[in-house]
Design an enzyme around this catalytic site. Structure first.
Site, mmCIF file in Angstrom:
data_model
loop_
_atom_site.group_PDB
_atom_site.id
_atom_site.type_symbol
_atom_site.label_atom_id
_atom_site.label_comp_id
_atom_site.label_asym_id
_atom_site.label_seq_id
_atom_site.Cartn_x
_atom_site.Cartn_y
_atom_site.Cartn_z
ATOM 1 C CD GLN A 75 42.110 35.883 34.564
ATOM 2 O OE1 GLN A 75 42.094 34.661 34.914
ATOM 3 N NE2 GLN A 75 40.612 36.251 34.858
ATOM 4 N N GLY A 76 46.380 38.247 34.677
ATOM 5 C CA GLY A 76 47.293 38.156 36.159
ATOM 6 C C GLY A 76 46.402 38.834 37.472
ATOM 7 C CB SER A 81 45.762 33.497 40.712
ATOM 8 O OG SER A 81 44.465 33.051 40.143
ATOM 9 C CB SER A 138 46.418 30.736 30.875
ATOM 10 O OG SER A 138 45.875 30.093 32.003
ATOM 11 C CD GLU A 173 37.409 32.845 33.917
ATOM 12 O OE1 GLU A 173 37.444 33.554 34.872
ATOM 13 O OE2 GLU A 173 38.366 31.850 33.766
#
Ligand SMILES: Cc1cc2nc3c(=O)[nH]c(=O)nc-3n(C[C@H](O)[C@H](O)[C@H](O)COP(=O)(O)OP(=O)(O)OC[C@H]3O[C@@H](n4cnc5c(N)ncnc54)[C@H](O)[C@@H]3O)c2cc1C
Lengths: 377, 292
Positions: free
Chosen positions: A121-122, A124, A156, A239
């Site tokens: 997941q890009g 931040s 992550s 999420e």
């Protein structure tokens, strides 16, 4: 108001339990948390077994109650955690399922379910954390491609990911929520540099990702150009809605182990410690009931998790940290030994009030969206 | 699994809320505070007629024939509006003490901590109240006597008390939020300041967690679930009232504004169910039982 299960749900639980009893003893040994290729292989291997046994899409297609039973039973049996499959199964996959075209769903969903591709997941960036909409990674249109330049952080699983759900800015002139687009970026594209960041627990978890003129086909865009913020909200509600369910079961197991350990090493005789464990028992019992409440609500409202997830996350992330602090009290000086159980978990639990929206941000969400208090300035 | 209120349960809750709004609104609350120790017998009979006390009594014995979940919803509403009187004791006496079910009799119980609520107003006292001594009750709406002999507490009483706490916590959160939206300082509603906003968010989180625990205990009637409900509801009620007081500033410290009544009643209820440490000890032992 009841807590009873239907015959189909009971049947599902019994079948799953039987299968888990058969398959878990055949799994390879768990890899070390600081060794990525091994972890990826292990996590994907587990997903493949779920797929072969017909459980792979439980996160997507099953009713909320079935999903709850699945998470409860797998955790009780000590089955592996989704691990590297987390973003694919719980963020990107559901987003593509909800917002993608038929071709996109056909391209990306089956490999996630079969345990063949890992997503990261890009979202931040160094200057856009809680204020996610301030992100600056730029995507310029060039023919059939977007050309992407910028950097992401805290990504992550980036080291072992095949795909990245990437938020980019496509219209720098628009208001900050309006110029964002959601892209699926292949992690082997030229121009991507991944620099691992070690967590305070010493484990391999997240990384910095530098993007230098990376070409991403326009066909990889999910949702409309500049509509990425809305698409993102879909992802985040997944999420916050369902991601922590199994962990409450895990915490209740840890608590029982703590009580047994305290009995063993004599600390049980301390009434202060005993009562603290009793109170934590109340805490996690209540969190389990809150989970059941939220799941029933989702079931009645057609499956979409609501803002109630923020209420749960706030309480849960705090309770989990208290649980491991209590574990340290049970262990005494042994709690300084990384080889003792719960010591690494105590370190990991420190991220719970930060990742997936900090507690402060969750409080803002609860206050503004549920209680209707004015937005901050 | 349908762990949500049914249509009938919503209707019941709305009915109780409507009755209490009509019969025990702000004016009545103020009047009750001005006449401490006196119970409104007409209201008591009206509650009886509405089935408040006979709610769980089987129909063949003249009751409403409903269960613990419904009783919990009714007591939650009573807690919301600070309805005074030995409600739990009288409810538990329905079917056992003549007149209790109908609201003709007011029943007091000797409690687990050796305290009796509403002793002087009671028609019937259950337990040994010999040697009772009145004390100057911190809660103007709950007269208290101390007695030498304490008495074991019924788990249902613990649960219904938790339901009242839940109602009080819910109300405290509502009051705080209303005020935070309306009161302006520094040119903006104080609810726009995070220090205030986060107090309110935490109140809601405590209340909703307690709600899940209380409702679940009503469904299962399991002793560990009841202890859980009690601990969570006590916390939500006491801390909720304190935070509500804080959000109101100087007004929160006045006799006039109702929040002190919520806090004081919440304190009284925390003792009604016996020592909290006993619930904690039982829940600690429960962990060992589960692991063996
Ligand atoms: C283990 C872990 C895994 C992660 N994985 C990913 C991932 O895979 N992909 C990804 O995109 N991101 C990931 N993140 C990033 C995570 O989402 C961010 O760390 C988080 O949103 C906070 O952003 P920040 O670190 O920039 O902190 P900041 O936003 O700078 O916050 C610093 C402090 O300021 C407070 N603060 C900030 N704004 C406000 C406000 N408006 N009101 C009150 N307080 C405020 C915060 O609560 C915090 O205490 C991960 C983080 C962790 C710890």
């Amino acid at each position: 108001m009841d807590l009873a299960h239907t015959p189909e749900e009971d049947e599902f639980r019994a079948r799953l339990r039987k299968w888990l009893g058969e398959v878990l003893p055949t799994l390879p040994p768990k890899p070390s948390p600081d060794e990525w290729p091994g972890r990826r292989a292990y996590d994907l291997g587990w997903q493949r077994r779920l797929y072969d046994a017909g459980y792979a899409d439980v996160h997507w297609d099953a009713s909320p109650t079935m999903r709850l039973i699945f998470l409860e039973e797998t955790e009780k049996a000590g089955a592996p955690y989704v691990g590297a499959g987390f973003v694919g199964l719980l963020h990107a996959g559901p987003t593509i399922a909800a917002e993608g075209t038929a071709e996109q769903r056909a391209r990306w969903l089956p490999p996630i379910l079969r345990g063949e591709e890992v997503w990261c997941q890009g979202f931040s960036e160094p200057d856009a954390g809680s204020d996610l909409a301030a992100l600056r990674t730029r995507a310029r249109r060039d023919g059939d491609d977007y050309v992407v330049t910028g950097s992401k952080i805290w990504t992550s699983h980036a080291e072992v990911a095949d795909w990245c759900e990437l938020l980019v800015r496509t219209d720098p002139a628009a208001a900050k929520h309006r110029g964002i687009t959601w892209l699926a970026m292949p992690m082997d594209a030229p121009g991507i540099t991944v620099r691992p960041l070690k967590t305070l627990a010493g484990s391999a978890e997240f990384a910095e990702v530098f993007l230098d003129e990376v070409r991403v086909p326009v066909a990889n865009r999910v949702g409309d150009e500049n509509d990425g913020w809305r698409v993102t909200m879909v992802t985040l509600s997944f999420e916050r809605g369902t991601a922590f369910v199994g962990e409450v079961v895990a915490c209740r197991r840890v608590l029982r182990e703590l009580a047994a350990e305290a009995r063993e090493n004599g600390r049980w005789d301390d009434p202060v410690l005993r009562r603290r464990l009793g109170r934590l028992n109340a805490e996690f019992r209540a969190l389990w009931r809150l989970t059941q409440w939220n799941v029933s609500e989702a079931e009645l409202s057609g499956g979409m998790p609501g803002v109630g997830g923020s209420v749960f996350k706030l309480r849960y992330s705090h309770a989990r940290q208290e649980l491991y602090d209590a574990a340290a009290d049970v262990l005494g000086p042994e709690s300084l030994d990384l080889d003792r159980p719960w010591v690494l978990d105590r370190l990991s639990s420190l991220s719970y009030t930060i990742a997936a929206g900090t507690s402060q941000i969750q409080r803002n969400i609860v206050a503004e969206r549920i209680l209707g208090l004015p937005k901050g300035r | 699994m349908r762990f949500q209120l049914t249509e009938d349960q919503r209707a019941l809750r709305a009915g109780v809320r409507e009755l209490l709004a009509r019969r025990f609104g702000r004016e009545a609350l103020r009047a009750a505070v001005d006449e401490p120790g006196r119970l409104d017998r007409a209201l008591w009979r009206e509650l009886g007629a509405a089935g408040f006390f006979a709610l769980r009594l089987p129909e063949e014995r003249g009751g409403v024939g409903l269960g613990l979940p419904e009783a919990v919803l009714a007591f939650e509403e009573a807690g919301r509006v600070l309805l005074p009187g030995p409600l739990v004791a009288t409810h538990l006496a329905a079917g056992e003490v003549p007149g209790a079910a109908a609201g003709e009799a007011v029943v007091a119980d000797v409690g687990a901590c050796g305290l009796v609520e509403w002793l002087a107003e009671a028609d019937v006292v259950r337990g040994d109240a010999a040697g009772s001594v009145p004390l100057r009750s911190v809660d103007p709406l709950t007269p208290l006597h101390r007695v030498p002999a304490a008495r074991g507490v019924d788990p249902v009483a613990v649960l219904l008390t938790a339901a009242e706490q839940l109602g009080g916590a819910t109300r405290a959160c509502e009051l705080a939020v209303q005020h935070a939206r309306a009161r302006e300082q520094f040119g903006q509603p104080i609810g726009g300041f995070q220090a205030v906003k986060h107090l309110c968010a935490d109140m809601l989180v405590r209340t909703e967690t307690a709600r899940a625990a209380v409702y679940a205990a009503a469904v299962t009637a399991d002793p560990a679930d009841i202890d859980t409900a009690r601990l969570l509801a006590d916390e939500a009620a006491v801390r909720g009232a304190r935070d509500c007081l804080q959000v109101h500033g100087g007004m929160g410290f006045t006799w006039e504004f109702e929040v002190h009544l919520h806090l004081k009643r919440a304190w009284v209820r925390t003792h009604r169910a016996g020592d909290a440490t006993e619930s904690e000890e039982r829940l600690a032992v429960d962990l060992l039982a589960q692991s063996s």
